[in-house]
Design an enzyme around this catalytic site. Structure first.
Site, PDB file in Angstrom:
ATOM      1  N   ARG A  44       0.800  -1.221   0.000  1.00  0.00           N
ATOM      2  CA  ARG A  44       0.000   0.000   0.000  1.00  0.00           C
ATOM      3  C   ARG A  44       0.831   1.269   0.000  1.00  0.00           C
ATOM      4  O   ARG A  44       0.645   2.132  -0.845  1.00  0.00           O
ATOM      5  CB  ARG A  44      -0.943   0.010   1.213  1.00  0.00           C
ATOM      6  CG  ARG A  44      -1.927   1.162   1.176  1.00  0.00           C
ATOM      7  CD  ARG A  44      -2.826   1.192   2.411  1.00  0.00           C
ATOM      8  NE  ARG A  44      -3.541  -0.046   2.593  1.00  0.00           N
ATOM      9  CZ  ARG A  44      -4.330  -0.303   3.641  1.00  0.00           C
ATOM     10  NH1 ARG A  44      -4.470   0.601   4.591  1.00  0.00           N
ATOM     11  NH2 ARG A  44      -4.942  -1.460   3.760  1.00  0.00           N
ATOM     12  N   HIS A  90      -8.289  -3.747  -7.714  1.00  0.00           N
ATOM     13  CA  HIS A  90      -8.010  -3.002  -6.477  1.00  0.00           C
ATOM     14  C   HIS A  90      -9.288  -2.891  -5.639  1.00  0.00           C
ATOM     15  O   HIS A  90     -10.051  -1.934  -5.792  1.00  0.00           O
ATOM     16  CB  HIS A  90      -7.482  -1.605  -6.841  1.00  0.00           C
ATOM     17  CG  HIS A  90      -6.795  -0.889  -5.713  1.00  0.00           C
ATOM     18  ND1 HIS A  90      -5.589  -1.285  -5.198  1.00  0.00           N
ATOM     19  CD2 HIS A  90      -7.156   0.209  -4.996  1.00  0.00           C
ATOM     20  CE1 HIS A  90      -5.230  -0.463  -4.229  1.00  0.00           C
ATOM     21  NE2 HIS A  90      -6.155   0.449  -4.088  1.00  0.00           N
ATOM     22  N   TYR A 134     -17.600  13.271 -14.673  1.00  0.00           N
ATOM     23  CA  TYR A 134     -17.437  14.423 -15.577  1.00  0.00           C
ATOM     24  C   TYR A 134     -16.108  14.406 -16.328  1.00  0.00           C
ATOM     25  O   TYR A 134     -16.010  14.954 -17.419  1.00  0.00           O
ATOM     26  CB  TYR A 134     -17.529  15.734 -14.791  1.00  0.00           C
ATOM     27  CG  TYR A 134     -18.851  15.944 -14.101  1.00  0.00           C
ATOM     28  CD1 TYR A 134     -20.031  16.049 -14.826  1.00  0.00           C
ATOM     29  CD2 TYR A 134     -18.924  16.032 -12.716  1.00  0.00           C
ATOM     30  CE1 TYR A 134     -21.249  16.239 -14.185  1.00  0.00           C
ATOM     31  CE2 TYR A 134     -20.131  16.229 -12.071  1.00  0.00           C
ATOM     32  CZ  TYR A 134     -21.290  16.322 -12.803  1.00  0.00           C
ATOM     33  OH  TYR A 134     -22.490  16.508 -12.178  1.00  0.00           O
TER      34      TYR A 134
END
Length: 769
Positions: A44, A90, A134
């Site tokens: 991580r 993931h 968007y």
């Protein structure tokens, strides 16, 4: 009667509580926390030194490659990418994945962006990106270079979290992403913080290391200058300090914004960020800000400093930025020193920050290590050599497989008529062909699958040319794998080709951050920022403090809260520091410019200093630089203190006079430079005079015995000039002063008991003043 099942036969499910294991809580917790910690470190938070990526970034790039979002294709919605990433590779939140993707696209976050964004991906002001429904994205050329070779057997592929897909263990490209783009992360018990660097310099240092494995660190630092941040700025530490940080892998850099005025006529003004407006007026222009500092936050800090009167030499700050940063600073007067203004901004705002260096990475064995620059480059070069070897071996395997087929095709062409006859006459032509022409199964199958149009003479010639080319390539690759020197030569050739794309003369490769040690700082004090104005400071008996504008008459009456009255009143300037001494011998410092006005009753002084609830204020006076004070306790012990040692930096103050038992600070008086003697009077009304030289100068302590008593203690002490006599105030109002010139009768060695004072000495046993 219904049948019943015997619970002892195992027909019924076992009790889940039977699976409970009795174990010590601390060892069980330790084991589970260790698993969590290792997972956080390796999967991580820390980047892999080979490709400089964390798993989330690697999965993002792999997903975008799978979606064919290369630079030559059209953009796709970020929501599509995020959905694929969290669905296949993931299994974490969509916000975390999208935030990571946004950072890869921000040219003010990454020195060499790996994602090209379309839409609102945030800005240097600190505004967030638009929602992923968007925005659109695709990979950059740099990202493609980082993933180059994925189809050439260069890296291992590992199963995804659910075993349905595969993902690369690392990205094999030659682009030095770890140092080029840097990384930061916090794991369990360790962290990493790597700045971005210039690719051309990283490659130069790597080439030097390949040519000379025993190269000294100092030589590497001649080629590798230091950080090169996406937002530019200036690293102002010395070359020696920067070199030391990279030698150990730990350190920090002072990073400043840059003043540069493009419109200025003179070169020195441009470099200093000064724009001349005519009539002697000028303004400063900030063109670059420190890395990871939001422009909006920086402007707010400057504006707040102006509002708080911490920057009275600055009148206004304006944001005139477009695509380029342009922050304009307007001084209050044309007489303001530009360098003083800059220094004050560096100290008061984030225009100067500190960036910590921590080269903590995962090596090829996934072990976290803090490496110096040379060790880091050695490991990365070793990884690239390994990738080069795997790519060569993969190509050799492909060549061998193709040669096998080409040999079969050539055999078929040499015996074309017989091959056609076998195919036309035999029900199972494959075994006959294998037996007659000594082919293997794969070759025979390939011949049987040939199209009729391939049976041209031209095709035979092409096959022979292909065989010759493949054998030549095979020979070259075998020599490459057998020779470490050839491998290093090929790696250097590829690195030089990459360097041309990121050279100093390219828009992306040009160095942005200046490495230049700062000139000696202009002497800057916050006191210089305070406008000097006269004030009258009033402290009441109950500890309420205020400052009236101007030097008013000290006999003037002021209003107090009911039951309160005047304790101390004195004249000062707003640039002065106020020394407040508590009865317990602790000294506090207040800026006279920060005191409340005198329209009301003021504010409790305890809100400004950490004064103990059961302790009262003993004395108050204005600090004078280079002065000395006579300090004495109620038991008759005292010393001389220099005023520079008494200033406290925090609200907690500074313990100066050490007191025991019920003793209290009794005397705090200024010592004039010409004073040469000390006079002490006790509660027993006995007076003693001794030479001031007998008093020690101390920064803290109890001091020495000034006067000896059988009963009571010290009432007052004062310093004076023996030749001018000892003076004290007469009467209740203190307007009359009496001076006793013949004082030799009371002059003894320090620590004497003394004798009764001259006639007319106040019954209060106090010198007054």
């Amino acid at each position: 009667m219904a049948d019943t099942k015997d619970t002892t036969t195992g027909d019924l499910p076992e009790d889940p509580f039977d699976a409970i294991v009795d174990a010590p809580f601390d060892s069980a917790l330790e084991e589970r926390y260790l698993v969590y910690a290792l997972s956080t470190i390796t999967a991580r938070s820390l980047p892999d030194l080979r490709d400089g990526l964390k798993p989330v970034h690697r999965r993002l790039l792999w997903t975008m490659r799978q979606l064919k979002l290369d630079p030559s294709n059209t953009f796709k919605k970020s929501a599509r990418v995020v959905g694929e990433v969290i669905g296949k590779y993931h299994p974490h939140g969509d916000t975390a994945a999208y935030d990571a993707m946004v950072r890869l696209a921000q040219d003010f976050s990454l020195r060499y962006p790996l994602v090209e964004g379309q839409g609102n991906f945030g800005n240097v002001d600190g505004d967030n990106a638009a929602a992923y429904r968007y925005t659109e994205a695709r990979l950059t050329k740099t990202a493609m270079q980082l993933m180059q070779g994925l189809d050439e057997g260069t890296v291992d592929f590992i199963p995804t979290y659910n075993g349905e897909e595969e993902e690369p263990e690392l990205m094999p490209g030659l682009f030095p992403n770890l140092l080029a783009n840097g990384a930061s992360g916090i794991a369990v018990g360790m962290a990493t913080n790597i700045p971005s660097h210039n690719v051309a310099e990283v490659i130069d240092a790597t080439l030097e290391l390949i040519d000379n494995p025993h190269v000294e660190h100092e030589r590497l630092m001649e080629l590798f200058q230091g950080p090169d941040f996406a937002t530019g700025g200036q690293v102002v530490d010395s070359r020696e300090a920067i070199s030391e940080a990279y030698a150990t892998g730990r350190g920090s850099f002072r990073l400043r914004g840059r003043f540069y005025a493009e419109e200025a006529e003179k070169a020195e003004d441009r470099d200093a960020g000064i724009e001349r407006l005519g009539g002697g007026q000028w303004q400063l222009v900030i063109s670059e800000i420190p890395y990871q500092v939001a422009k909006g936050k920086l402007i707010e800090q400057i504006a707040q400093a102006i509002a708080d009167k911490k920057l009275p030499i600055l009148e206004d700050v304006r944001d005139e930025s477009d695509e380029q940063i342009r922050i304009v600073l307007v001084p209050r007067s044309r007489n303001v020193d530009p360098e003083l203004l800059k220094e004050s901004l560096f100290k008061l705002t984030d225009l100067e920050t500190r960036f910590g260096l921590n080269l903590n990475v995962l090596d090829a064995t996934r072990t976290p290590m803090v490496m110096g620059l040379k060790e880091l480059l050695e490991n990365w070069t070793r990884a690239q050599i390994d990738i080069l070897q795997r790519r060569a071996q993969h190509r050799l395997d492909k060549i061998a497989a193709r040669l096998e087929l080409v040999e079969g095709y050539i055999t078929a062409f040499l015996n074309l008529d017989r091959v056609i006859e076998i195919i036309r006459t035999e029900d199972e032509p494959k075994p006959v062909m294998i037996a007659e022409f000594k082919l293997n199964d794969r070759q025979a199958e390939a011949i049987l699958n040939m199209r009729l149009r391939s049976l041209r003479k031209l095709e035979e010639m092409q096959l022979r040319d292909e065989k010759t080319a493949l054998l030549e390539e095979q020979d070259g690759l075998e020599k490459l794998l057998a020779s470490p020197a050839r491998q290093r030569t090929l790696l250097k050739k590829e690195l030089r080709a990459l360097r041309k794309e990121y050279g100093e003369d390219t828009p992306l490769g040009k160095r942005r951050t200046r490495i230049e040690e700062a000139a000696p700082a202009v002497e800057f004090s916050m006191d210089a920022m305070i406008e000097k104005e006269p004030v009258t400071i009033i402290l009441s008996q109950k500890g309420w403090i205020r400052a009236a504008k101007g030097h008013v008459d000290l006999a003037q009456e002021f209003k107090y809260k009911e039951g309160d009255a005047l304790a101390y009143i004195l004249h000062a300037q707003t640039t002065d520091k106020l020394l407040i001494a508590a009865e317990n011998g602790r000294f506090y410092t207040l800026g006279c410019d920060k005191l409340p006005g005198a329209r009301g009753f003021g504010e409790p002084v305890r809100t400004m200093i950490d004064l103990e609830s059961d302790t009262n204020i003993a004395k108050m006076l204005v600090h004078k630089e280079g002065g000395r004070l006579l300090l004495a306790s109620s038991i008759g012990k005292g010393f001389v203190a220099e005023t520079s040692e008494l200033l406290a930096e925090t609200k907690k103050g500074k313990q100066v006079v050490n007191l025991k038992g019920n003793a209290q600070l009794q005397v705090m008086r200024e010592i004039a430079p010409e004073h040469d003697h000390v006079a002490c009077v006790g509660d027993n009304r006995k007076l003693v005079v001794f030479n001031l030289e007998e008093m020690p100068v101390m920064a803290r302590g109890q001091g020495v015995m000034l006067q000896r008593y059988r009963d009571g203690g010290l009432s007052d002490a004062i310093t004076f000039v023996l030749g001018e006599g000892l003076s004290w105030q007469m009467g209740g109002s203190g307007e009359r002063t009496r001076t006793e010139t013949d004082i030799h009768l009371w002059k003894v060695a320090r620590g004497g008991a003394g004798r009764m004072p001259p006639q007319g000495f106040p019954k209060s046993n106090n010198f007054g003043g």
